[in-house]
Design a protein around this motif. Structure first.
Motif, PDB file in Angstrom:
ATOM      1  N   ALA A  71       1.280  -1.144   0.185  1.00  0.00           N
ATOM      2  CA  ALA A  71       0.679  -0.103  -0.511  1.00  0.00           C
ATOM      3  C   ALA A  71       0.392   1.411   0.187  1.00  0.00           C
ATOM      4  O   ALA A  71       1.067   2.082  -0.503  1.00  0.00           O
ATOM      5  N   ASP A  72       1.964   1.092   0.705  1.00  0.00           N
ATOM      6  CA  ASP A  72       2.951   2.445   0.612  1.00  0.00           C
ATOM      7  C   ASP A  72       3.408   2.731  -0.693  1.00  0.00           C
ATOM      8  O   ASP A  72       3.272   4.418  -0.930  1.00  0.00           O
ATOM      9  N   LEU A  73       3.997   1.881  -1.274  1.00  0.00           N
ATOM     10  CA  LEU A  73       4.377   1.937  -2.868  1.00  0.00           C
ATOM     11  C   LEU A  73       3.448   2.281  -3.450  1.00  0.00           C
ATOM     12  O   LEU A  73       3.564   3.593  -4.752  1.00  0.00           O
ATOM     13  N   ILE A  74       2.419   1.633  -3.089  1.00  0.00           N
ATOM     14  CA  ILE A  74       0.845   2.352  -4.239  1.00  0.00           C
ATOM     15  C   ILE A  74       0.720   3.750  -4.261  1.00  0.00           C
ATOM     16  O   ILE A  74       0.390   4.562  -4.964  1.00  0.00           O
ATOM     17  N   SER A  75       1.218   4.045  -2.990  1.00  0.00           N
ATOM     18  CA  SER A  75       1.059   5.609  -2.373  1.00  0.00           C
ATOM     19  C   SER A  75       1.459   6.192  -3.103  1.00  0.00           C
ATOM     20  O   SER A  75       1.066   7.448  -3.320  1.00  0.00           O
ATOM     21  N   PRO A 102       4.955   8.528 -13.824  1.00  0.00           N
ATOM     22  CA  PRO A 102       3.437   7.654 -13.861  1.00  0.00           C
ATOM     23  C   PRO A 102       3.967   6.504 -14.940  1.00  0.00           C
ATOM     24  O   PRO A 102       2.930   6.360 -16.075  1.00  0.00           O
ATOM     25  N   PHE A 103       5.229   5.677 -14.796  1.00  0.00           N
ATOM     26  CA  PHE A 103       5.132   4.932 -15.559  1.00  0.00           C
ATOM     27  C   PHE A 103       4.995   3.293 -14.724  1.00  0.00           C
ATOM     28  O   PHE A 103       5.932   3.613 -13.454  1.00  0.00           O
ATOM     29  N   LEU A 104       5.410   1.709 -14.806  1.00  0.00           N
ATOM     30  CA  LEU A 104       4.951   1.116 -14.076  1.00  0.00           C
ATOM     31  C   LEU A 104       5.519  -0.359 -14.849  1.00  0.00           C
ATOM     32  O   LEU A 104       4.470  -0.750 -15.486  1.00  0.00           O
ATOM     33  N   HIS A 105       6.417  -0.667 -14.743  1.00  0.00           N
ATOM     34  CA  HIS A 105       6.616  -2.323 -15.375  1.00  0.00           C
ATOM     35  C   HIS A 105       6.379  -3.494 -14.420  1.00  0.00           C
ATOM     36  O   HIS A 105       7.170  -3.821 -13.180  1.00  0.00           O
ATOM     37  N   LEU A 106       4.782  -4.026 -14.673  1.00  0.00           N
ATOM     38  CA  LEU A 106       4.457  -5.238 -13.385  1.00  0.00           C
ATOM     39  C   LEU A 106       4.371  -6.543 -14.264  1.00  0.00           C
ATOM     40  O   LEU A 106       3.124  -6.664 -14.511  1.00  0.00           O
ATOM     41  N   PRO A 107       5.335  -7.235 -14.188  1.00  0.00           N
ATOM     42  CA  PRO A 107       5.482  -8.577 -15.631  1.00  0.00           C
ATOM     43  C   PRO A 107       4.105  -9.576 -14.692  1.00  0.00           C
ATOM     44  O   PRO A 107       4.012  -9.703 -13.758  1.00  0.00           O
ATOM     45  N   ARG A 114      -4.251   2.215 -10.477  1.00  0.00           N
ATOM     46  CA  ARG A 114      -5.119   2.685 -11.278  1.00  0.00           C
ATOM     47  C   ARG A 114      -5.995   4.296 -10.006  1.00  0.00           C
ATOM     48  O   ARG A 114      -5.707   5.497 -10.542  1.00  0.00           O
ATOM     49  N   LYS A 115      -6.211   3.638  -9.527  1.00  0.00           N
ATOM     50  CA  LYS A 115      -7.116   4.545  -8.642  1.00  0.00           C
ATOM     51  C   LYS A 115      -6.312   5.163  -7.989  1.00  0.00           C
ATOM     52  O   LYS A 115      -6.420   6.716  -7.278  1.00  0.00           O
ATOM     53  N   SER A 116      -4.493   5.339  -7.570  1.00  0.00           N
ATOM     54  CA  SER A 116      -3.954   5.822  -6.522  1.00  0.00           C
ATOM     55  C   SER A 116      -3.579   7.257  -8.154  1.00  0.00           C
ATOM     56  O   SER A 116      -3.146   8.181  -7.235  1.00  0.00           O
ATOM     57  N   ARG A 117      -3.211   6.452  -8.692  1.00  0.00           N
ATOM     58  CA  ARG A 117      -2.425   6.935 -10.037  1.00  0.00           C
ATOM     59  C   ARG A 117      -2.972   7.237 -11.433  1.00  0.00           C
ATOM     60  O   ARG A 117      -3.216   6.199 -12.213  1.00  0.00           O
ATOM     61  N   PRO A 118      -4.221   7.888 -10.927  1.00  0.00           N
ATOM     62  CA  PRO A 118      -4.686   7.785 -12.307  1.00  0.00           C
ATOM     63  C   PRO A 118      -4.205   7.636 -14.263  1.00  0.00           C
ATOM     64  O   PRO A 118      -4.501   6.858 -14.874  1.00  0.00           O
ATOM     65  N   ASP A 119      -3.371   8.390 -13.740  1.00  0.00           N
ATOM     66  CA  ASP A 119      -2.031   8.350 -15.545  1.00  0.00           C
ATOM     67  C   ASP A 119      -1.351   7.315 -15.369  1.00  0.00           C
ATOM     68  O   ASP A 119      -0.495   7.412 -16.208  1.00  0.00           O
ATOM     69  N   ILE A 120      -1.496   6.589 -14.360  1.00  0.00           N
ATOM     70  CA  ILE A 120      -0.341   5.921 -14.916  1.00  0.00           C
ATOM     71  C   ILE A 120       0.090   4.889 -16.349  1.00  0.00           C
ATOM     72  O   ILE A 120      -1.758   4.483 -16.106  1.00  0.00           O
ATOM     73  N   ALA A 121       1.051   4.390 -16.319  1.00  0.00           N
ATOM     74  CA  ALA A 121       0.593   3.587 -17.711  1.00  0.00           C
ATOM     75  C   ALA A 121       1.634   2.524 -17.457  1.00  0.00           C
ATOM     76  O   ALA A 121       2.716   2.550 -16.491  1.00  0.00           O
ATOM     77  N   LEU A 122       0.954   1.582 -17.638  1.00  0.00           N
ATOM     78  CA  LEU A 122       1.325  -0.047 -17.438  1.00  0.00           C
ATOM     79  C   LEU A 122       2.026  -0.687 -18.538  1.00  0.00           C
ATOM     80  O   LEU A 122       1.946  -0.579 -19.775  1.00  0.00           O
ATOM     81  N   SER A 123       3.066  -1.362 -17.737  1.00  0.00           N
ATOM     82  CA  SER A 123       3.628  -2.344 -18.825  1.00  0.00           C
ATOM     83  C   SER A 123       4.274  -3.803 -18.036  1.00  0.00           C
ATOM     84  O   SER A 123       3.493  -3.975 -17.270  1.00  0.00           O
ATOM     85  N   SER A 124       4.345  -5.276 -18.913  1.00  0.00           N
ATOM     86  CA  SER A 124       4.402  -6.171 -18.952  1.00  0.00           C
ATOM     87  C   SER A 124       4.815  -6.681 -19.285  1.00  0.00           C
ATOM     88  O   SER A 124       5.422  -6.976 -20.705  1.00  0.00           O
ATOM     89  N   ASP A 125       5.972  -8.634 -19.170  1.00  0.00           N
ATOM     90  CA  ASP A 125       6.016  -9.790 -19.202  1.00  0.00           C
ATOM     91  C   ASP A 125       4.856 -10.931 -20.008  1.00  0.00           C
ATOM     92  O   ASP A 125       4.167 -11.018 -19.135  1.00  0.00           O
TER      93      ASP A 125
END
Length: 486
Positions: free
Chosen positions: A288-292, A302-307, A336-347
């Motif tokens: 939760a702390d990292l998300i906030s 606002p970019f997170l790589h989350l495989p 996305r609720k915490s940071r609506p404009d975040i872009a996600l990447s994945s493997d």
């Protein structure tokens, strides 16, 4: 063959290694280490951690008189920093070794010696087998033993061959590597900073726990000190690295254990830092702390790589990922609720042993449900020593090829759609280099998209507002809308 001793004897070995470095530097390098210049060529494969490691290896041997060269034919020392993740990794290493052998032999005919060293994860996993097949390799060193490198190189310079250092030392290499050298880091605008190594997750397809070892977290004091050095010499973006970076839990400045969200907040206070990001993460360690932090820390991009690897619960279980499809989707919703404009990447891995058409469709549906700004897809490739390598129900190669093509098409469509949504927007672009054409400069948006504009080189190192006007196959272009910069 000389093999460095196991864990029970490693600490004395380190002391002897340091003593040998100091003695030989005094007695065998005329005029001191900086006057007898030697050349090192480093070839790096794989992840950003390997790029960081290559820089640190060059820094470690700099006191021996080594500086970098782009030409392997003129190098006194060649280091291949290898990656074991991708398909045919070992074959690629042997192909490169064959080419370098010709350079080594050509130098020998002129009375000059080339030391040939193999580093990285292939060295860790298959070092002794490689020596048996390619005995002209002088030195094998694993990722956790780079602090031994100066002493190992000096031994090789004295004529030793077949040197192997692939045990896991009890001490951290970070405690013995030299302080960051800005010359070796090339004063980059965007700089890597390793904060965590290894992994305790043991996904059934992955070699990292076997080649990088158990999870280790550097202290916050070490990390902040290195970050200050990077910023003092021109870095404006810092990329925190780890095999499982969001599992970082190091000693904080207050003596307590911190987690990544707290570290990010401390780094954000450093003068001169414009951007901060981290890679690569595991879904189970997004607390939760990292998300906030993504909502509260302005320099955190606002970019997170989350495989996720698969959208099928059955395959995720077989992979030992320890999260479900629903877990991942709920996590995306929270982020996305915490940071609506975040872009996600994945493997994504296609063709995992036993993957059915229904499993593959579950992955496609998850991709369509989430909507990714970027994505990376790979065919399953058996890695020696991992549980999945010996699974009975291996997927046929033609099926893997077809599924990979389908999945990549969906990811390209989503990436293009996200890029298109940026057209007309004014985005902050951190400029890092000159472009290919006169008057052109290159940078990246907060979403990691390459951008080129016409502008002065004085913008390099600054974050400047740019109106995005065009989408190209692998980049964006636009115009600067004001000259205020960070």
């Amino acid at each position: 063959m000389d093999v460095i001793a196991g864990p029970a004897a490693q600490t004395p070995s380190l002391a002897r290694n340091i003593e040998m470095q100091e003695s030989l530097m005094e007695n065998s390098i005329p005029g001191g280490p900086r006057t007898n210049r030697r050349r090192v060529h480093v070839l790096t494969w794989g992840c950003q951690m390997n790029v960081y490691d290559s820089t640190r290896m060059v820094e470690a041997i700099a006191p021996l008189g080594f500086s970098e060269t782009e030409n392997p034919a003129e190098a006194d020392l060649v280091i291949l920093n290898t990656c074991h993740i991708r398909e045919h990794a070992t074959e690629k290493v042997f192909s490169e070794l064959g080419r370098l052998r010709l350079y080594k032999e050509a130098r020998a005919r002129k009375g000059n010696r080339m030391i040939l060293a193999l580093a990285g994860c292939v060295a860790q996993a298959e070092g002794e087998q490689i020596l048996a097949r390619a005995p002209y390799v002088d030195l094998i060193v694993g990722p956790q033993s780079y602090h031994y490198l100066p002493g190992l190189v000096l031994r090789a310079q004295k004529g030793e061959t077949g040197i192997v250092a692939t045990d896991f030392p009890p001490e951290s290499k970070f405690s013995y590597l030299p302080p960051k050298e800005t010359e070796a880091n090339h004063r980059k605008i965007s700089a890597f900073l390793s904060i965590q190594e290894g992994c305790d997750k043991f996904c059934s397809f992955c070699v990292v726990p076997y080649t990088r070892g158990a999870e280790y977290s550097r202290s916050a004091a070490e990390i902040l000190a290195e970050a200050r050095t990077l910023l003092a010499h021109g870095a404006r973006e810092i990329v925190l690295l780890g095999q499982n970076v969001n599992a970082w839990h190091g000693e904080g400045l207050d003596g307590r254990t911190w987690k990544l969200g707290r570290l990010i907040r401390a780094l954000a206070e450093l003068p001169g830092l414009v951007r901060l990001r981290y890679t690569t993460s595991h879904p189970r360690d997004m607390d939760a702390d990292l998300i906030s932090a993504h909502a509260e820390v302005g320099v955190l991009t606002p970019f997170l790589h989350l495989p996720v690897q698969s959208g099928s619960d059955r395959i995720l279980s077989a992979m030992n990922r320890r999260h479900s499809r629903a877990d991942y989707l709920r996590l995306v919703e929270r982020i996305r609720k915490s940071r609506p404009d975040i872009a996600l990447s994945s493997d994504f891995i296609v063709g995992y042993p036993g993957e059915t058409d229904a499993d593959f469709e579950d992955t496609l549906s998850l991709i369509r449900s989430v909507g990714f700004a970027q994505g990376y897809a790979f065919k399953f490739s058996p890695r020696p020593g991992t549980p999945a390598a010996n699974a009975a129900a291996q997927t046929p190669e033609d099926v893997k090829n077809l599924r990979l093509k389908q999945l990549q098409a969906v990811l390209r469509e989503q990436q293009h759609a996200f890029a298109g949504s940026c057209v007309g927007r004014v985005l902050p672009v951190l400029f890092t280099d000159k472009g290919r054409h006169p008057g052109q400069i290159l940078g990246r948006t907060p979403y990691m998209q390459p951008v080129h504009v016409t502008g002065p080189t004085t913008y390099i190192g600054a974050e400047v507002s740019v109106r995005i006007e065009h989408v190209h196959p692998n980049s964006l272009s636009g115009v600067v809308v004001n000259t205020s910069s960070s």
